[in-house]
Scaffold this motif. Structure first.
Motif, short mmCIF file in Angstrom:
data_model
loop_
_atom_site.label_atom_id
_atom_site.label_comp_id
_atom_site.label_asym_id
_atom_site.label_seq_id
_atom_site.Cartn_x
_atom_site.Cartn_y
_atom_site.Cartn_z
N HIS A 235 -42.85 -74.05 50.67
CA HIS A 235 -41.75 -74.68 49.94
C HIS A 235 -40.85 -73.67 49.23
CE1 HIS A 235 -43.72 -78.95 49.67
NE2 HIS A 235 -43.61 -78.49 50.91
N ASP A 236 -41.43 -72.61 48.69
CA ASP A 236 -40.61 -71.61 47.99
C ASP A 236 -39.61 -70.96 48.95
OD1 ASP A 236 -41.87 -72.12 45.62
OD2 ASP A 236 -43.18 -70.35 45.69
N TYR B 199 -38.29 -72.34 51.63
CA TYR B 199 -37.24 -73.31 51.94
C TYR B 199 -36.25 -73.41 50.78
CZ TYR B 199 -40.93 -74.63 55.22
OH TYR B 199 -41.93 -74.61 56.17
N ARG B 200 -36.77 -73.43 49.54
CA ARG B 200 -35.89 -73.49 48.37
C ARG B 200 -34.98 -72.26 48.31
NH1 ARG B 200 -40.82 -74.87 45.74
NH2 ARG B 200 -41.00 -77.13 45.46
N GLU B 201 -35.53 -71.11 48.62
CA GLU B 201 -34.76 -69.87 48.59
C GLU B 201 -33.59 -69.93 49.57
OE1 GLU B 201 -35.35 -65.22 50.01
OE2 GLU B 201 -37.12 -66.41 49.46
N LEU C 11 -32.25 -72.70 50.90
CA LEU C 11 -31.32 -73.74 50.45
C LEU C 11 -30.39 -73.18 49.38
CD1 LEU C 11 -33.58 -76.93 50.13
CD2 LEU C 11 -31.57 -76.70 51.60
N ALA C 12 -30.96 -72.42 48.45
CA ALA C 12 -30.15 -71.84 47.38
C ALA C 12 -29.13 -70.86 47.94
CB ALA C 12 -31.05 -71.15 46.36
N HIS D 122 -26.27 -72.79 49.43
CA HIS D 122 -25.46 -73.37 48.36
C HIS D 122 -24.57 -72.31 47.71
CE1 HIS D 122 -24.40 -76.29 45.27
NE2 HIS D 122 -24.64 -75.36 44.35
N HIS E 81 -31.92 -81.06 53.27
CA HIS E 81 -32.88 -81.44 52.22
C HIS E 81 -32.69 -82.91 51.95
CE1 HIS E 81 -34.60 -81.21 47.94
NE2 HIS E 81 -35.57 -80.80 48.74
N GLY F 288 -36.48 -85.71 48.36
CA GLY F 288 -37.01 -84.43 47.90
C GLY F 288 -37.74 -83.63 48.95
N PHE G 51 -38.14 -81.46 52.49
CA PHE G 51 -37.31 -80.53 53.25
C PHE G 51 -37.12 -81.07 54.67
CE2 PHE G 51 -39.49 -78.05 50.00
CZ PHE G 51 -38.41 -77.46 49.38
#
Length: 296
Positions: free
Chosen positions: A82-83, A85-87, A89-90, A93, A164, A168, A170
């Motif tokens: 998950h980390d 994927y968040r990275e 996504l950020a 953005h 996403h 919530g 991914f």
């Protein structure tokens, strides 16, 4: 572990046990990797808990071992990524390549079923919103090493697709690209049911500045009604008995040269001969039925 620039993978979701259609994808991927003296990895795509069947992931790994399809290295679990994927996504953005969308499925269906970019410039916040990729450079075609040049539906290729979800979770297209790049996958061998999202995944590779892997989409096994074998269609799980007859059926499905003396071979011997005799160009280019489904 084999020493090769080739890295392949099999990436099942734990929404049920493997069935004959799953075996086709796993075996084709495995044989293509081994025939290229390559590495073959296994990834469990467990990022959609509502669809998961308890114990299915463990069963899938046991089934692969039972059929002699032994992978290299550790299994990668998407639930532990998950980390990453968040990275990513950020990063999208921060580059202005994504935006929040609050459109419902009903609204999208009323607009023809393909998202029309309604929220692109509305500057929604993250509350109760999905994240969509801002599609600047759509990919409309790609070369499949088995099927040749494949052209996508231009409406779908141009669509700002979800990376996403509103709940919530991914999205598959983001996770699969991030993980294939992380694992160094050079060629993706999978079922023809995944042809459609390929252009979306290639567009993500290009946005991230990553090398795009090669793609091979194998024919799908169909049931008596002409529908693909799938967990949703209640395809029977692979049998737990002697794996060799089922592997022979799978090899025949893939139009490979099968030795008439296979009953005298151990499982590992059968797989070695299958690797040595693997011919990708012999694989059928259309979906078809498998004659022994009633036995599975």
């Amino acid at each position: 572990m084999p020493q090769s620039d080739y890295i392949g993978r099999f990436a099942p979701s734990p929404s049920g046990e493997l069935h004959f259609g799953s075996l086709i994808a796993a075996l084709g991927s495995y044989l293509q990797a081994r025939a290229n003296n390559g590495i073959w990895r296994v990834r469990i795509e467990d990022i959609d808990p509502p669809r998961e069947v308890p114990g299915a992931a463990k069963t899938i790994l046991h089934q692969l071992e039972h059929y002699g399809l032994n992978w290299d290295g550790d299994v990668l679990w998407q639930s532990q990524r998950h980390d990453a994927y968040r990275e990513h996504l950020a990063w999208l953005h921060s580059k202005g390549l994504s935006y929040y969308c609050t459109c419902t499925r009903a609204r999208i269906q009323s607009a023809g079923g393909v998202y029309d970019g309604h929220c692109r410039h509305l500057n929604h916040g993250p509350k109760n919103a999905a994240v969509r990729l801002l599609q600047h450079s759509p990919v409309t075609h790609f070369n499949d090493l088995l099927l040749g040049e494949i052209h996508a539906d231009k409406r779908l290729a141009n669509e700002d697709f979800i990376i996403h979800r509103r709940d919530g979770l991914f999205a598959y297209n983001l996770a699969v690209v991030v993980d294939d790049h992380f694992q160094g996958v050079s060629e993706i061998v999978r079922g023809a049911d995944l042809i459609e999202p390929t252009v979306r995944q290639i567009s993500l590779y290009k946005l991230f500045g990553w090398s795009v892997p090669d793609y091979i989409h194998l024919p799908l096994a169909l049931n008596a009604q002409g529908n693909k074998l799938s967990k949703q269609n209640h395809a029977p799980a692979l049998p737990n008995g002697d794996p060799r007859p089922v592997l022979i059926d799978a090899l025949r499905f893939l139009n490979q040269n099968v030795t008439s003396e296979w009953q005298d071979l151990r499982l590992d011997e059968l797989l070695k001969i299958s690797i040595d005799n693997w011919v990708l160009s012999a694989v059928p280019k259309i979906q078809h039925s498998q004659t022994h489904l009633a036995e599975l």
